[in-house]
Design an enzyme around this catalytic site. Structure first.
Site, short mmCIF file in Angstrom:
data_model
loop_
_atom_site.label_atom_id
_atom_site.label_comp_id
_atom_site.label_asym_id
_atom_site.label_seq_id
_atom_site.Cartn_x
_atom_site.Cartn_y
_atom_site.Cartn_z
N LYS A 111 0.84 -1.20 0.00
CA LYS A 111 0.00 0.00 0.00
C LYS A 111 0.88 1.25 0.00
O LYS A 111 0.64 2.19 -0.76
CB LYS A 111 -0.92 -0.01 1.23
N LYS A 191 -1.51 -13.16 -8.96
CA LYS A 191 -2.17 -13.96 -7.92
C LYS A 191 -3.67 -13.66 -7.92
O LYS A 191 -4.06 -12.49 -8.04
CB LYS A 191 -1.57 -13.55 -6.56
N LYS A 194 -9.12 -10.68 -4.57
CA LYS A 194 -10.25 -9.75 -4.67
C LYS A 194 -9.75 -8.37 -5.04
O LYS A 194 -10.37 -7.65 -5.81
CB LYS A 194 -10.98 -9.68 -3.32
P1 TYM Z 1 -7.82 -14.27 2.93
O1 TYM Z 1 -9.22 -14.00 3.35
O2 TYM Z 1 -7.17 -13.31 2.00
O3 TYM Z 1 -7.73 -15.68 2.25
C1 TYM Z 1 -8.23 -16.88 2.86
C2 TYM Z 1 -7.30 -18.03 2.49
O4 TYM Z 1 -7.22 -18.16 1.07
C3 TYM Z 1 -5.86 -18.24 0.65
N1 TYM Z 1 -5.71 -17.61 -0.68
C4 TYM Z 1 -5.02 -18.14 -1.69
N2 TYM Z 1 -4.36 -19.30 -1.81
C5 TYM Z 1 -3.80 -19.59 -2.99
N3 TYM Z 1 -3.86 -18.76 -4.08
C6 TYM Z 1 -4.53 -17.59 -4.01
N4 TYM Z 1 -4.62 -16.81 -5.09
C7 TYM Z 1 -5.15 -17.22 -2.77
N5 TYM Z 1 -5.88 -16.16 -2.35
C8 TYM Z 1 -6.21 -16.41 -1.06
C9 TYM Z 1 -5.10 -17.47 1.72
O5 TYM Z 1 -3.76 -17.89 1.79
C10 TYM Z 1 -5.85 -17.79 2.98
O6 TYM Z 1 -5.37 -18.98 3.56
N6 TYM Z 1 -5.14 -12.78 6.81
C11 TYM Z 1 -5.98 -13.87 6.33
C12 TYM Z 1 -7.17 -14.14 7.23
C13 TYM Z 1 -6.80 -14.42 8.63
C14 TYM Z 1 -6.20 -15.62 9.13
C15 TYM Z 1 -6.04 -15.42 10.53
C16 TYM Z 1 -5.78 -16.81 8.54
C17 TYM Z 1 -6.98 -13.59 9.68
N7 TYM Z 1 -6.53 -14.17 10.83
C18 TYM Z 1 -5.48 -16.40 11.34
C19 TYM Z 1 -5.20 -17.80 9.36
C20 TYM Z 1 -5.05 -17.58 10.74
C21 TYM Z 1 -6.50 -13.47 4.97
O7 TYM Z 1 -6.62 -12.32 4.64
O8 TYM Z 1 -6.90 -14.50 4.20
#
Ligand code: TYM
Length: 327
Positions: A111, A191, A194
């Site tokens: 960002k 990648k 969203k």
């Molecule tokens: P988030 O909501 O962005 O994504 C959820 C899960 O999807 C995986 N992911 C992907 N894996 C492979 N290729 C992609 N293009 C792709 N896009 C998303 C992410 O690796 C994730 O596992 N910060 C986290 C949410 C979170 C969390 C936590 C996760 C908050 N607290 C504690 C584990 C433990 C997040 O934004 O994921």
């Protein structure tokens, strides 16, 4: 063994979320007796400022979890904000977290690099994420590749707290990354995310899914010519193919004669067939919103029962609150 992971409610879930994370959640609930999966609504506040939309997207993630096959009689499914104690642990962790560690965070760095002013919440995002993990004494955290750095930070913070107070109050978690899933590419080859508007949202209306699949960016190599089997369209197709089918497709691509349009059509057909039963299950739950709400409330009750003793030991170690009775 306790397994925990979370997903942000910041838009419709997509193939990256499913193949990078959600599919593993389902497999792990069969393998381990204690699995916790939550909806990271506090985290979504770093990018979303519409309360009604947050509620809707939170319900959507709950439906996606259930549709994917998470079973509330096995896994604990809950909303992050229903266990607000996580914010207290985040504060406590922030007092042992060096600024330099957070300055290396991808989301924050990206960002700032784009010249967008960042809020403290985005800067401190990894601290709240560490609190999510550490509050439940999680052993295993299944996530996609993109979250690996956050897990390393969580381990670092746990170690720093334990060291600062000479205790073992926080447990160091292990990441669990599905190697062959790696990072799922989006329709533009970056990648799938969203924030790049390059997603294929598997539960979107069928016409939208079709538009996204047909819009996968390809080069202008003529049908008869050899193609790069690692091109985005093949990588996405591979998600729905057996290892044998993948090998055959790679050979055909290299030999020439495969048209991108045909690969896209076949990908769409496979994707629709794969997600049809999940879509049906999603529709069944969507018609019973009270049942979904009851699942989340029960999940929060169970999650909180696991969190409170951990937080109590952290508070005790740090000399916070009413002292425990001495003996
Ligand atoms: P988030 O909501 O962005 O994504 C959820 C899960 O999807 C995986 N992911 C992907 N894996 C492979 N290729 C992609 N293009 C792709 N896009 C998303 C992410 O690796 C994730 O596992 N910060 C986290 C949410 C979170 C969390 C936590 C996760 C908050 N607290 C504690 C584990 C433990 C997040 O934004 O994921």
């Amino acid at each position: 063994m306790r397994v925990l992971s979370g997903t942000q409610p910041s838009g419709q879930l997509h193939l990256g979320n499913y193949f990078g994370a959600l599919r593993q959640y389902v497999a792990l609930q069969e393998r381990y007796p204690e699995t916790l999966y939550f909806i990271a609504d506090y985290h979504s506040m770093t990018s979303l400022r519409d309360a009604a939309l947050r509620r809707r997207l939170t319900e959507d993630v709950a439906l996606d979890y259930l549709a994917a096959g998470l079973d509330p009689s096995r896994a604990i499914l809950f909303r992050q904000s229903d266990v607000p104690e996580v914010c207290e642990l985040a504060w406590i962790l922030s007092t042992v977290t060096p600024m330099g560690l957070l300055e290396r965070g991808h989301a924050y760095k990206d960002k700032v690099a784009q010249g967008i002013p960042a809020e403290h919440g985005l800067f401190a995002y990894p601290v709240l994420m560490a609190a999510d993990i550490l509050l439940y004494h999680s052993d295993l955290v299944p996530v996609g590749q993109d979250q690996k750095q956050h897990l390393e930070m969580a381990r670092d913070m746990a170690q720093r707290f334990n060291h600062a107070y000479g205790v073992e109050a926080l447990k160091l978690p292990e990441p669990h990354i599905l190697e062959d899933a790696a990072i799922v590419p989006g329709t533009d080859g970056r990648k799938m995310s969203k924030s790049y508007a390059n997603t294929i949202a598997m539960f979107a209306p069928r016409a939208e899914v079709k538009k996204a699949v047909m819009g996968i960016v390809t080069d202008s190599t003529p049908v008869a010519d050899p193609k790069d089997p690692t091109a985005t369209v093949f990588q996405l197709w591979n998600l729905f193919a057996t290892p044998q089918e993948r090998r055959e497709m790679a050979e055909r691509a290299r030999a020439g004669g495969v048209g991108y349009g045909d690969v896209k059509k076949d990908l769409l057909a496979r994707l629709e067939a794969y997600f049809a039963p999940l879509r049906e299950r999603r529709e069944q739950y969507a018609s019973r919103p009270e049942a979904v709400e009851a699942i989340l409330e029960e999940g929060a009750r169970r999650a909180r029962a696991l969190a409170l003793p951990v937080l109590a030991s952290v508070r005790e170690a740090a000399g916070l609150g009413t002292p425990r009775a001495r003996n």
